[in-house]
Design a protein around this motif. Sequence first.
Motif, mmCIF file in Angstrom:
data_model
loop_
_atom_site.group_PDB
_atom_site.id
_atom_site.type_symbol
_atom_site.label_atom_id
_atom_site.label_comp_id
_atom_site.label_asym_id
_atom_site.label_seq_id
_atom_site.Cartn_x
_atom_site.Cartn_y
_atom_site.Cartn_z
ATOM 1 N N MET A 198 38.512 -18.447 -1.445
ATOM 2 C CA MET A 198 38.223 -17.507 -0.365
ATOM 3 C C MET A 198 36.814 -16.946 -0.537
ATOM 4 S SD MET A 198 40.519 -14.308 0.756
ATOM 5 C CE MET A 198 39.819 -12.985 1.623
ATOM 6 N N SER A 199 36.087 -16.904 0.508
ATOM 7 C CA SER A 199 34.709 -16.444 0.493
ATOM 8 C C SER A 199 34.640 -14.906 0.590
ATOM 9 C CB SER A 199 33.969 -17.062 1.669
ATOM 10 O OG SER A 199 32.680 -16.527 1.778
ATOM 11 N N ILE A 200 33.615 -14.363 0.001
ATOM 12 C CA ILE A 200 33.435 -12.907 0.078
ATOM 13 C C ILE A 200 32.988 -12.514 1.488
ATOM 14 C CG2 ILE A 200 32.030 -10.994 -0.733
ATOM 15 C CD1 ILE A 200 32.018 -12.278 -3.460
ATOM 16 N N VAL A 201 32.124 -13.334 2.067
ATOM 17 C CA VAL A 201 31.632 -13.060 3.411
ATOM 18 C C VAL A 201 32.531 -13.779 4.411
ATOM 19 C CG1 VAL A 201 29.666 -13.215 4.962
ATOM 20 C CG2 VAL A 201 29.286 -12.868 2.527
ATOM 21 N N ASN A 202 33.405 -13.033 5.036
ATOM 22 C CA ASN A 202 34.262 -13.612 6.066
ATOM 23 C C ASN A 202 34.350 -12.631 7.220
ATOM 24 O OD1 ASN A 202 36.084 -11.639 5.246
ATOM 25 N ND2 ASN A 202 37.125 -13.025 3.844
ATOM 26 N N ARG A 203 35.033 -12.998 8.255
ATOM 27 C CA ARG A 203 35.077 -12.159 9.459
ATOM 28 C C ARG A 203 35.734 -10.811 9.203
ATOM 29 N NH1 ARG A 203 36.770 -16.629 13.939
ATOM 30 N NH2 ARG A 203 34.753 -17.656 14.008
ATOM 31 N N ARG A 204 36.776 -10.820 8.399
ATOM 32 C CA ARG A 204 37.479 -9.565 8.137
ATOM 33 C C ARG A 204 36.559 -8.580 7.420
ATOM 34 N NH1 ARG A 204 41.856 -8.885 3.568
ATOM 35 N NH2 ARG A 204 40.074 -9.878 2.638
ATOM 36 N N ASN A 205 35.873 -9.053 6.374
ATOM 37 C CA ASN A 205 34.971 -8.168 5.643
ATOM 38 C C ASN A 205 33.762 -7.772 6.487
ATOM 39 O OD1 ASN A 205 36.635 -8.183 3.434
ATOM 40 N ND2 ASN A 205 35.476 -9.772 2.346
ATOM 41 N N ALA A 206 33.294 -8.669 7.319
ATOM 42 C CA ALA A 206 32.174 -8.348 8.203
ATOM 43 C C ALA A 206 32.574 -7.256 9.189
ATOM 44 C CB ALA A 206 31.710 -9.588 8.942
ATOM 45 N N MET A 207 33.765 -7.367 9.744
ATOM 46 C CA MET A 207 34.254 -6.366 10.692
ATOM 47 C C MET A 207 34.463 -5.025 9.995
ATOM 48 S SD MET A 207 34.803 -6.152 13.773
ATOM 49 C CE MET A 207 35.702 -5.441 15.089
ATOM 50 N N LEU A 208 35.025 -5.058 8.792
ATOM 51 C CA LEU A 208 35.240 -3.830 8.040
ATOM 52 C C LEU A 208 33.904 -3.165 7.695
ATOM 53 C CD1 LEU A 208 37.283 -1.985 6.651
ATOM 54 C CD2 LEU A 208 37.077 -3.438 4.626
ATOM 55 N N TRP B 90 31.033 -3.517 9.346
ATOM 56 C CA TRP B 90 30.439 -3.010 10.579
ATOM 57 C C TRP B 90 31.080 -1.688 10.990
ATOM 58 C CZ3 TRP B 90 32.800 -2.120 15.312
ATOM 59 C CH2 TRP B 90 31.944 -1.772 16.343
ATOM 60 N N ALA B 91 32.416 -1.613 10.911
ATOM 61 C CA ALA B 91 33.130 -0.387 11.300
ATOM 62 C C ALA B 91 32.765 0.766 10.360
ATOM 63 C CB ALA B 91 34.636 -0.628 11.289
ATOM 64 N N THR B 92 32.659 0.480 9.073
ATOM 65 C CA THR B 92 32.289 1.514 8.104
ATOM 66 C C THR B 92 30.874 2.010 8.374
ATOM 67 O OG1 THR B 92 33.713 0.483 6.470
ATOM 68 C CG2 THR B 92 32.060 2.009 5.653
ATOM 69 N N TRP B 93 29.950 1.084 8.611
ATOM 70 C CA TRP B 93 28.557 1.455 8.864
ATOM 71 C C TRP B 93 28.433 2.286 10.148
ATOM 72 C CZ3 TRP B 93 24.369 1.888 6.201
ATOM 73 C CH2 TRP B 93 23.150 1.989 6.831
ATOM 74 N N THR B 94 29.139 1.889 11.194
ATOM 75 C CA THR B 94 29.104 2.621 12.458
ATOM 76 C C THR B 94 29.657 4.032 12.292
ATOM 77 O OG1 THR B 94 29.355 0.556 13.661
ATOM 78 C CG2 THR B 94 29.820 2.565 14.872
ATOM 79 N N ALA B 95 30.773 4.153 11.580
ATOM 80 C CA ALA B 95 31.367 5.473 11.359
ATOM 81 C C ALA B 95 30.448 6.340 10.505
ATOM 82 C CB ALA B 95 32.731 5.328 10.698
ATOM 83 N N ALA B 96 29.831 5.751 9.489
ATOM 84 C CA ALA B 96 28.931 6.510 8.618
ATOM 85 C C ALA B 96 27.716 7.015 9.396
ATOM 86 C CB ALA B 96 28.485 5.651 7.446
ATOM 87 N N LYS B 97 27.188 6.197 10.307
ATOM 88 C CA LYS B 97 26.051 6.629 11.117
ATOM 89 C C LYS B 97 26.433 7.804 12.013
ATOM 90 C CE LYS B 97 24.636 2.962 13.225
ATOM 91 N NZ LYS B 97 23.871 1.973 13.990
#
Length: 70
Positions: free
Chosen positions: A1-11, A13-20
Amino acid sequence: MSIVNRRNAMLGWATWTAAKQIAARKARAAAQVEEGKRRKRLIIPLLAAAGAVLLFWRHKSDDGEPPPGE
């Protein structure tokens, strides 16, 4: 399993948006000042800008004269 996948990318992005949004909210709350202080904060940069314009204008008007000693 890759570290960079859609689930982690979405998580991420959501964390970064909320933090901003949280950071922006905290910055607006910290910037709330009284009306008198707000006016002082506006007056000082306006005076500095006006002084810079006058200095530049004065310097530009001196360009037509020959340098001293010629």
